[in-house]
Write an enzyme that holds these catalytic residues in place. Structure first.
Site, PDB file in Angstrom:
ATOM      1  N   LYS A 195       4.551   0.521   9.413  1.00 28.33           N
ATOM      2  CA  LYS A 195       4.709   1.807   8.726  1.00 28.33           C
ATOM      3  C   LYS A 195       4.174   2.951   9.585  1.00 28.33           C
ATOM      4  O   LYS A 195       4.758   4.027   9.620  1.00 28.33           O
ATOM      5  CB  LYS A 195       3.977   1.769   7.382  1.00 28.33           C
ATOM      6  CG  LYS A 195       4.816   1.144   6.288  1.00 28.33           C
ATOM      7  CD  LYS A 195       4.104   1.181   4.945  1.00 28.33           C
ATOM      8  CE  LYS A 195       3.110   0.057   4.827  1.00 28.33           C
ATOM      9  NZ  LYS A 195       2.551  -0.125   3.493  1.00 28.33           N
ATOM     10  N   GLU A 220       0.878  -1.158   0.000  1.00 26.76           N
ATOM     11  CA  GLU A 220       0.000   0.000   0.000  1.00 26.76           C
ATOM     12  C   GLU A 220       0.923   1.217   0.000  1.00 26.76           C
ATOM     13  O   GLU A 220       1.798   1.309   0.870  1.00 26.76           O
ATOM     14  CB  GLU A 220      -0.837  -0.055   1.298  1.00 26.76           C
ATOM     15  CG  GLU A 220      -2.029   0.822   1.262  1.00 26.76           C
ATOM     16  CD  GLU A 220      -2.830   0.750   2.565  1.00 26.76           C
ATOM     17  OE1 GLU A 220      -2.684  -0.230   3.326  1.00 26.76           O
ATOM     18  OE2 GLU A 220      -3.594   1.698   2.800  1.00 26.76           O
ATOM     19  N   ARG A 241       5.104 -13.183   9.570  1.00 29.40           N
ATOM     20  CA  ARG A 241       5.767 -11.925   9.262  1.00 29.40           C
ATOM     21  C   ARG A 241       7.112 -11.874   9.973  1.00 29.40           C
ATOM     22  O   ARG A 241       7.346 -12.601  10.947  1.00 29.40           O
ATOM     23  CB  ARG A 241       4.904 -10.733   9.656  1.00 29.40           C
ATOM     24  CG  ARG A 241       4.570 -10.668  11.139  1.00 29.40           C
ATOM     25  CD  ARG A 241       3.628  -9.517  11.452  1.00 29.40           C
ATOM     26  NE  ARG A 241       4.304  -8.247  11.368  1.00 29.40           N
ATOM     27  CZ  ARG A 241       3.962  -7.276  10.515  1.00 29.40           C
ATOM     28  NH1 ARG A 241       2.957  -7.430   9.696  1.00 29.40           N
ATOM     29  NH2 ARG A 241       4.625  -6.131  10.504  1.00 29.40           N
TER      30      ARG A 241
HETATM   31  P1  ATP Z   1       2.665  -2.150   7.812  1.00 32.64           P
HETATM   32  O1  ATP Z   1       1.938  -2.725   8.987  1.00 32.64           O
HETATM   33  O2  ATP Z   1       4.091  -1.875   8.066  1.00 32.64           O
HETATM   34  O3  ATP Z   1       1.965  -1.000   7.179  1.00 32.64           O
HETATM   35  P2  ATP Z   1       1.519  -3.726   5.839  1.00 32.64           P
HETATM   36  O4  ATP Z   1       1.404  -5.189   5.806  1.00 32.64           O
HETATM   37  O5  ATP Z   1       0.276  -2.981   6.136  1.00 32.64           O
HETATM   38  O6  ATP Z   1       2.703  -3.328   6.779  1.00 32.64           O
HETATM   39  P3  ATP Z   1       1.646  -3.444   3.031  1.00 32.64           P
HETATM   40  O7  ATP Z   1       2.142  -2.320   2.206  1.00 32.64           O
HETATM   41  O8  ATP Z   1       0.214  -3.778   2.988  1.00 32.64           O
HETATM   42  O9  ATP Z   1       2.099  -3.141   4.503  1.00 32.64           O
HETATM   43  O10 ATP Z   1       2.529  -4.747   2.785  1.00 32.64           O
HETATM   44  C1  ATP Z   1       2.907  -5.222   1.520  1.00 32.64           C
HETATM   45  C2  ATP Z   1       3.324  -6.658   1.667  1.00 32.64           C
HETATM   46  O11 ATP Z   1       4.412  -6.790   2.570  1.00 32.64           O
HETATM   47  C3  ATP Z   1       2.201  -7.511   2.220  1.00 32.64           C
HETATM   48  O12 ATP Z   1       2.078  -8.652   1.402  1.00 32.64           O
HETATM   49  C4  ATP Z   1       2.622  -7.867   3.604  1.00 32.64           C
HETATM   50  O13 ATP Z   1       2.190  -9.138   3.949  1.00 32.64           O
HETATM   51  C5  ATP Z   1       4.158  -7.797   3.514  1.00 32.64           C
HETATM   52  N1  ATP Z   1       4.728  -7.445   4.821  1.00 32.64           N
HETATM   53  C6  ATP Z   1       4.512  -6.338   5.532  1.00 32.64           C
HETATM   54  N2  ATP Z   1       5.170  -6.370   6.708  1.00 32.64           N
HETATM   55  C7  ATP Z   1       5.843  -7.539   6.730  1.00 32.64           C
HETATM   56  C8  ATP Z   1       6.711  -8.191   7.679  1.00 32.64           C
HETATM   57  N3  ATP Z   1       7.036  -7.623   8.847  1.00 32.64           N
HETATM   58  N4  ATP Z   1       7.225  -9.392   7.349  1.00 32.64           N
HETATM   59  C9  ATP Z   1       6.921  -9.961   6.177  1.00 32.64           C
HETATM   60  N5  ATP Z   1       6.115  -9.419   5.248  1.00 32.64           N
HETATM   61  C10 ATP Z   1       5.571  -8.229   5.509  1.00 32.64           C
HETATM   62 MG    MG Z   2      -1.388  -3.236   4.882  1.00 31.35          MG
END
Ligand code: ATP
Ligand code: MG
Length: 618
Positions: A327, A72, A317
């Site tokens: 983020k 995102e 994760r």
């Molecule tokens: P955040 O909580 O940091 O915003 P998010 O999952 O909401 O992380 P996205 O931009 O939606 O952020 O994530 C893109 C991809 O990265 C998703 O497929 C998510 O599963 C993966 N991802 C995010 N954080 C991790 C993590 N700590 N370990 C492994 N994969 C991750």
């Molecule tokens: Mg997300």
């Protein structure tokens, strides 16, 4: 195991030779089994994302599998995303597939093109490329809004969705909980025609935000709360960075994401464990949108999505000690000025890690080493550091830097060498250059005065001290053997100069130079050609290994000593470093010429990337 075929993605840097055997994991096993069974072998690819008809018109998909990385664009990517990138692009590469970069930009308010650009840079920098024949741009979920709207109307017509006008509070109360089934909404039994009319009003902007939502009609008594008629479209009068003001209704993530996967013909949709409970809805939606339905008036509708549908798999994760991977929380560190921006070298963002001196190879090796599992655990920060050390050990040019300088005066220099004489010295940039790598030589000079580390002299040496003390001989590495004769001090007793004499005919690399035996060789920089450099010594950003676990206030446990700035004296080759170049400051650790503030030749600035050994807590 089926033999991997050549990848479809152009890979910018392909660190994994095709014959390297990777350790298996549950995802590799699933993919290998799908390839063996030919689960996806009959898929067609329309050349771009699209519905069932679009793909049916195309040839058999040349990609054996399709994965995706769907960030995102609401912040900068972090080390957790790096794991996901390496995983998804790595699987596609290893199994003759394609990995899509897709911006999951269905939420109009939080997204920004600044983040889009940075995400593109980060994925490329990590060594991956999403381009495939006919497609060079990343995909964006907002391009699928038209299809999503069509899918919503289809669900309504097929009586699989309804407009609910309950208030958010009523909806919450009627959803039930783990022990209690939900209650049907009073609006649940409206006819498809009534629902269609209201949904169209929603899209036309005739209702306020929150006045009503479109919900899937599944089962309010399902043990999985996600199946209790989840909301799939909401009203939001907001401008979107891609679609402008075209829409005032936006799809919910749970509805949008499976559709994005299906339009892109993704085979293996890999996400983190928190989405496990969403999988039944993912599958439900895929079934509904690919089947056909015969209405009471005899019309046959549906078949919107190609089959076989993508399947979702979940992995744990990345949780890394001393690091935050959210983020939102990283944004708070930036916005409250706890760090100097998203690319502060203490940040676990990809831009921060890069500025800190991390390399794509180190992050790829890290992702490989931690592997993928189905249960959450914490990875020790030293694992990440170890991967960087291993990469730089072979590649980083060596250099001398004196971090805590004191002047050493060679009192017999003028007499022995001639007043003002400067003797050229050399050292290899790489002690063991890998095959095919040119062995650079560093050049510098020695004269009457050189800088040494203050800790290398001791007036009264403790037992076992092998460096400079009166009467002891050491080698100035790459220079001469010297014998310490004493020191001078200021009025406060602080040592101002260390005194020594040069032992004749001991210059490194000259015949007979090792006839005088010494127990230590110390690093040094000539006063004549040494250059002042700003050196930023970084340490962990947090004092607590799990800074945001258990509701802790991570902003309150920042390490006050996470950054210490000193002035060091470096040899000429370091002052001439290119911004972003990695070095080993011999005996001190790995440093990088700061990508932003280092100016070649005139203002050297170095960041500590990682020490030579794992010394944390020891
Ligand atoms: P955040 O909580 O940091 O915003 P998010 O999952 O909401 O992380 P996205 O931009 O939606 O952020 O994530 C893109 C991809 O990265 C998703 O497929 C998510 O599963 C993966 N991802 C995010 N954080 C991790 C993590 N700590 N370990 C492994 N994969 C991750
Ligand atoms: Mg997300």
């Amino acid at each position: 195991m089926s033999h991997p075929t050549p990848p479809q993605n152009k890979t910018a840097a392909d660190p994994a030779a095709p014959d390297v055997v990777k350790p298996s994991n549950f995802l590799r096993q699933i993919i290998e089994s799908d390839l063996e069974k030919g689960t996806y072998a009959s898929r067609h690819w329309g050349g771009s994302p699209g519905d069932a008809a679009h793909h049916a018109a195309g040839p058999l998909d040349p990609a054996k599998i399709r994965t995706r990385f769907p960030p995102e664009p609401n912040g900068y990517l972090h080390v957790g995303h790096a794991k996901s990138i390496c995983l998804n692009f790595g699987l596609a590469r290893d199994y003759g597939g394609v990995c899509h970069l897709r911006f999951d930009d269905t939420n109009p308010e939080k997204e920004d093109t600044e983040y889009v650009d940075s995400i593109i840079d980060s994925v490329k920098w990590l060594g991956f490329d999403w381009s495939q024949p006919g497609n060079t741009l990343p995909y964006q979920a907002s391009d699928y809004f038209d299809f999503m709207y069509r899918a919503a109307e289809y669900l309504i017509e097929a009586d699989y969705a309804y407009v609910d006008e309950q208030t958010p509070d009523e909806m919450r109360a009627n959803r039930g909980d783990f022990g209690k089934p939900g209650m049907d909404s009073p609006y649940r039994n409206r006819t498809p025609a009534e629902n269609l009319e209201r949904f169209r009003q929603m899209a036309q902007g005739l209702h306020e935000d929150g006045a009503m939502v479109l919900r899937a009609k599944i089962d309010m008594a399902s043990p999985n709360i996600n199946m209790r008629d989840p909301a799939i479209y909401r009203i939001k009068h907001a401008e979107h960075h891609n679609t402008g003001n075209k829409w005032c209704i936006y799809p919910m993530y749970t509805f949008a994401h499976p559709i994005e996967d299906a339009l892109e013909q993704i085979t293996h949709s890999i996400c983190t464990l928190e989405f496990e409970d969403q999988r039944p809805f993912y599958d439900w939606l895929m079934d509904r949108l690919s089947e056909t339905v015969t209405l009471s008036d005899g019309r046959v509708i549906g078949g919107l999505l190609a089959q076989p549908a993508p399947h979702q798999y979940e992995f744990a994760r990345l949780n890394l000690t001393y690091v935050i991977t959210s983020k939102r929380k990283l944004a708070a560190l930036v916005n409250e000025n706890k760090v100097n921006g998203w690319d502060d070298p203490r940040m676990p963002t990809i831009v921060g890690l890069r500025r800190r001196g991390y390399t794509p190879a180190a992050l790829q090796a890290f992702a490989e080493r931690i592997g993928v599992t189905k249960s959450d655990s914490w990875i020790d920060y030293s694992t990440l550091e170890g991967c960087l050390r291993e990469d730089l050990e072979l590649k980083a040019h060596r250099g001398f830097a004196v971090l805590n300088p004191v002047k050493l005066v060679l009192t017999n220099w003028d007499e022995l060498m001639g007043a003002g004489h400067l003797e050229p010295c050399t050292q290899p940039a790489l002690p063991h250059p890998p095959d095919g790598v040119e062995a650079h030589t560093r050049h510098f000079t020695i004269g009457k005065e050189v800088w040494i580390e203050r800790e290398d002299f001791c007036e009264v040496p403790p037992k076992g001290f092998k460096r400079l003390f009166p009467g002891n001989k050491v080698r100035l590495k790459g220079g001469y053997v010297i014998e310490c004769t004493g020191c001078t001090k200021d009025a406060d007793g602080k040592i101002t100069e260390v005194l020594a004499t040069v032992v004749p005919d001991t210059k490194s690399g000259t015949p007979g130079s090792d006839s005088v035996k010494v127990k230590a060789a110390i690093t040094w920089v000539g006063v004549n050609d040494g250059v002042n450099a700003e050196v930023r010594l970084y340490d962990r950003l947090f004092l607590d290994a799990q800074p945001d676990a258990g509701g802790k206030d991570y902003l309150e446990i920042l390490n006050p000593n996470s950054l210490k700035v000193i002035t060091a004296i470096v040899e000429p080759s370091l002052a001439n470093a290119a911004a972003g170049q990695n070095f080993q400051f011999e005996r001190h650790g790995y440093f990088v010429a700061d990508r932003v503030d280092h100016v070649q030749g005139s203002k050297p600035v170095f960041n500590l990337a990682v020490g030579l050994r794992d010394s944390w807590g020891k």
